[in-house]
Scaffold this motif. Structure first.
Motif, PDB file in Angstrom:
ATOM      1  N   THR A  98       0.680  -1.102  -0.027  1.00 55.90           N
ATOM      2  CA  THR A  98      -0.023   0.023  -0.201  1.00 55.90           C
ATOM      3  C   THR A  98       0.887   1.435  -0.040  1.00 55.90           C
ATOM      4  O   THR A  98       2.004   1.160   0.521  1.00 55.90           O
ATOM      5  CB  THR A  98      -1.022   0.167   1.144  1.00 55.90           C
ATOM      6  N   TRP A  99       0.330   2.240  -0.505  1.00 57.27           N
ATOM      7  CA  TRP A  99       0.974   3.688  -0.414  1.00 57.27           C
ATOM      8  C   TRP A  99      -0.069   4.561   0.095  1.00 57.27           C
ATOM      9  O   TRP A  99      -1.390   4.622  -0.395  1.00 57.27           O
ATOM     10  CB  TRP A  99       1.348   4.033  -1.964  1.00 57.27           C
ATOM     11  N   ARG A 100       0.371   5.348   0.897  1.00 59.75           N
ATOM     12  CA  ARG A 100      -0.275   6.618   1.148  1.00 59.75           C
ATOM     13  C   ARG A 100       0.597   7.797   1.461  1.00 59.75           C
ATOM     14  O   ARG A 100       1.967   7.579   1.847  1.00 59.75           O
ATOM     15  CB  ARG A 100      -1.229   6.267   2.537  1.00 59.75           C
ATOM     16  N   SER A 101       0.047   9.099   1.501  1.00 64.05           N
ATOM     17  CA  SER A 101       0.726  10.140   1.611  1.00 64.05           C
ATOM     18  C   SER A 101      -0.410  11.159   2.613  1.00 64.05           C
ATOM     19  O   SER A 101      -1.515  11.128   2.466  1.00 64.05           O
ATOM     20  CB  SER A 101       1.152  11.002   0.403  1.00 64.05           C
ATOM     21  N   ASP A 102       0.319  11.922   3.219  1.00 63.28           N
ATOM     22  CA  ASP A 102      -0.459  12.624   4.377  1.00 63.28           C
ATOM     23  C   ASP A 102      -0.802  14.156   3.498  1.00 63.28           C
ATOM     24  O   ASP A 102      -0.674  14.253   2.337  1.00 63.28           O
ATOM     25  CB  ASP A 102       0.060  12.962   5.622  1.00 63.28           C
ATOM     26  N   SER A 103      -1.197  15.162   4.223  1.00 61.99           N
ATOM     27  CA  SER A 103      -1.943  16.264   3.859  1.00 61.99           C
ATOM     28  C   SER A 103      -0.854  17.623   3.737  1.00 61.99           C
ATOM     29  O   SER A 103      -1.510  18.417   3.292  1.00 61.99           O
ATOM     30  CB  SER A 103      -3.047  16.652   4.400  1.00 61.99           C
ATOM     31  N   THR A 104       0.611  17.134   3.808  1.00 65.06           N
ATOM     32  CA  THR A 104       1.323  18.360   3.768  1.00 65.06           C
ATOM     33  C   THR A 104       2.454  18.001   2.771  1.00 65.06           C
ATOM     34  O   THR A 104       2.225  17.702   1.733  1.00 65.06           O
ATOM     35  CB  THR A 104       2.012  18.485   5.193  1.00 65.06           C
ATOM     36  N   THR A 105       3.634  17.889   3.361  1.00 67.66           N
ATOM     37  CA  THR A 105       4.978  17.862   2.393  1.00 67.66           C
ATOM     38  C   THR A 105       4.882  16.721   1.537  1.00 67.66           C
ATOM     39  O   THR A 105       4.523  15.550   1.698  1.00 67.66           O
ATOM     40  CB  THR A 105       6.237  17.764   3.506  1.00 67.66           C
ATOM     41  N   THR A 106       5.364  17.030   0.195  1.00 66.69           N
ATOM     42  CA  THR A 106       5.522  16.320  -0.778  1.00 66.69           C
ATOM     43  C   THR A 106       6.978  16.080  -1.428  1.00 66.69           C
ATOM     44  O   THR A 106       7.830  16.946  -1.029  1.00 66.69           O
ATOM     45  CB  THR A 106       4.833  16.393  -2.126  1.00 66.69           C
ATOM     46  N   ARG A 107       7.417  14.814  -1.875  1.00 63.61           N
ATOM     47  CA  ARG A 107       8.753  14.747  -2.221  1.00 63.61           C
ATOM     48  C   ARG A 107       8.860  14.216  -3.541  1.00 63.61           C
ATOM     49  O   ARG A 107       7.758  13.941  -4.399  1.00 63.61           O
ATOM     50  CB  ARG A 107       9.590  13.586  -1.199  1.00 63.61           C
ATOM     51  N   SER A 108       9.822  13.696  -4.291  1.00 62.31           N
ATOM     52  CA  SER A 108      10.033  12.917  -5.346  1.00 62.31           C
ATOM     53  C   SER A 108       9.378  11.829  -5.839  1.00 62.31           C
ATOM     54  O   SER A 108       8.877  11.352  -6.906  1.00 62.31           O
ATOM     55  CB  SER A 108      11.573  13.197  -6.064  1.00 62.31           C
ATOM     56  N   GLY A 109       9.076  11.140  -4.701  1.00 60.82           N
ATOM     57  CA  GLY A 109       8.196  10.036  -4.860  1.00 60.82           C
ATOM     58  C   GLY A 109       8.889   8.800  -4.837  1.00 60.82           C
ATOM     59  O   GLY A 109       9.958   8.518  -4.490  1.00 60.82           O
ATOM     60  N   TRP A 110       8.541   7.613  -5.556  1.00 55.56           N
ATOM     61  CA  TRP A 110       9.161   6.321  -5.555  1.00 55.56           C
ATOM     62  C   TRP A 110       8.596   5.416  -6.876  1.00 55.56           C
ATOM     63  O   TRP A 110       7.477   5.684  -7.468  1.00 55.56           O
ATOM     64  CB  TRP A 110       8.533   5.602  -4.605  1.00 55.56           C
ATOM     65  N   THR A 111       9.379   4.564  -7.092  1.00 55.33           N
ATOM     66  CA  THR A 111       9.307   3.557  -8.201  1.00 55.33           C
ATOM     67  C   THR A 111       9.888   2.244  -7.479  1.00 55.33           C
ATOM     68  O   THR A 111      10.947   2.009  -7.014  1.00 55.33           O
ATOM     69  CB  THR A 111      10.078   3.826  -9.551  1.00 55.33           C
ATOM     70  N   ILE A 112       9.014   1.089  -7.640  1.00 53.94           N
ATOM     71  CA  ILE A 112       9.348  -0.253  -6.923  1.00 53.94           C
ATOM     72  C   ILE A 112       9.289  -1.079  -8.147  1.00 53.94           C
ATOM     73  O   ILE A 112       8.152  -1.382  -8.975  1.00 53.94           O
ATOM     74  CB  ILE A 112       8.248  -0.562  -5.760  1.00 53.94           C
ATOM     75  N   CYS A 113      10.351  -1.856  -8.177  1.00 53.66           N
ATOM     76  CA  CYS A 113      10.183  -2.970  -9.245  1.00 53.66           C
ATOM     77  C   CYS A 113      10.343  -4.480  -8.818  1.00 53.66           C
ATOM     78  O   CYS A 113      10.799  -4.530  -7.603  1.00 53.66           O
ATOM     79  CB  CYS A 113      11.570  -2.683 -10.111  1.00 53.66           C
ATOM     80  N   GLY A 114       9.732  -5.323  -9.600  1.00 54.79           N
ATOM     81  CA  GLY A 114       9.786  -6.596  -8.937  1.00 54.79           C
ATOM     82  C   GLY A 114      10.892  -7.521  -9.595  1.00 54.79           C
ATOM     83  O   GLY A 114      10.936  -7.253 -11.006  1.00 54.79           O
TER      84      GLY A 114
END
Length: 133
Positions: A112-128
């Protein structure tokens, strides 16, 4: 002649067992939140998108096959218990700049992925990958 066959078989086994991202093999399914999470690299990777992730994002991703999950990019808001922004696999939460690395996920298990209601960043990529690196 027998020795040559054995060496050839060992080379084939070694090549088969080498860890790799299996491009073109769909390993993930976004079961909810496809507005925020998308498959990439022919379905062998999943990401929350390009640029900074947004606020209040939620998505659930299922492993379609047994795999090892590894973040190839990971930068979300850090908090010691990962209560703000996080990826969660099983009971383990990942936040900040430390994403999953060779985390085994049986087929049909969820991330699962969740972000809150404030600070944002560059994010993510996950590979299998089919095998641990």
């Amino acid at each position: 002649m027998e020795r040559g066959c054995r060496r050839g078989n060992l080379a084939l086994v070694a090549a088969f067992l080498a860890p790799k991202i299996v491009s073109g093999q769909t390993m993930w399914q976004v079961t909810s939140g496809s507005t925020y999470c998308q498959l990439t690299n022919g379905g062998s990777c999943v990401t929350e998108g390009s640029g900074n992730h947004g606020n209040n994002e939620r998505c659930t991703i299922r492993a379609l096959v047994a795999l090892y999950a590894t973040a190839t990019a990971f930068n979300v808001e850090y908090q010691s218990n990962c209560n703000w922004d996080r990826i969660q696999i099983g009971s383990t939460r990942y936040c900040g700049t430390t994403g999953p690395n060779n985390v085994y996920m049986p087929a049909r298990s969820m991330m699962t992925w969740r972000s809150d209601s404030t600070t944002t960043r560059s994010g993510w990529t996950i590979c299998g990958t089919a095998f641990a690196a």
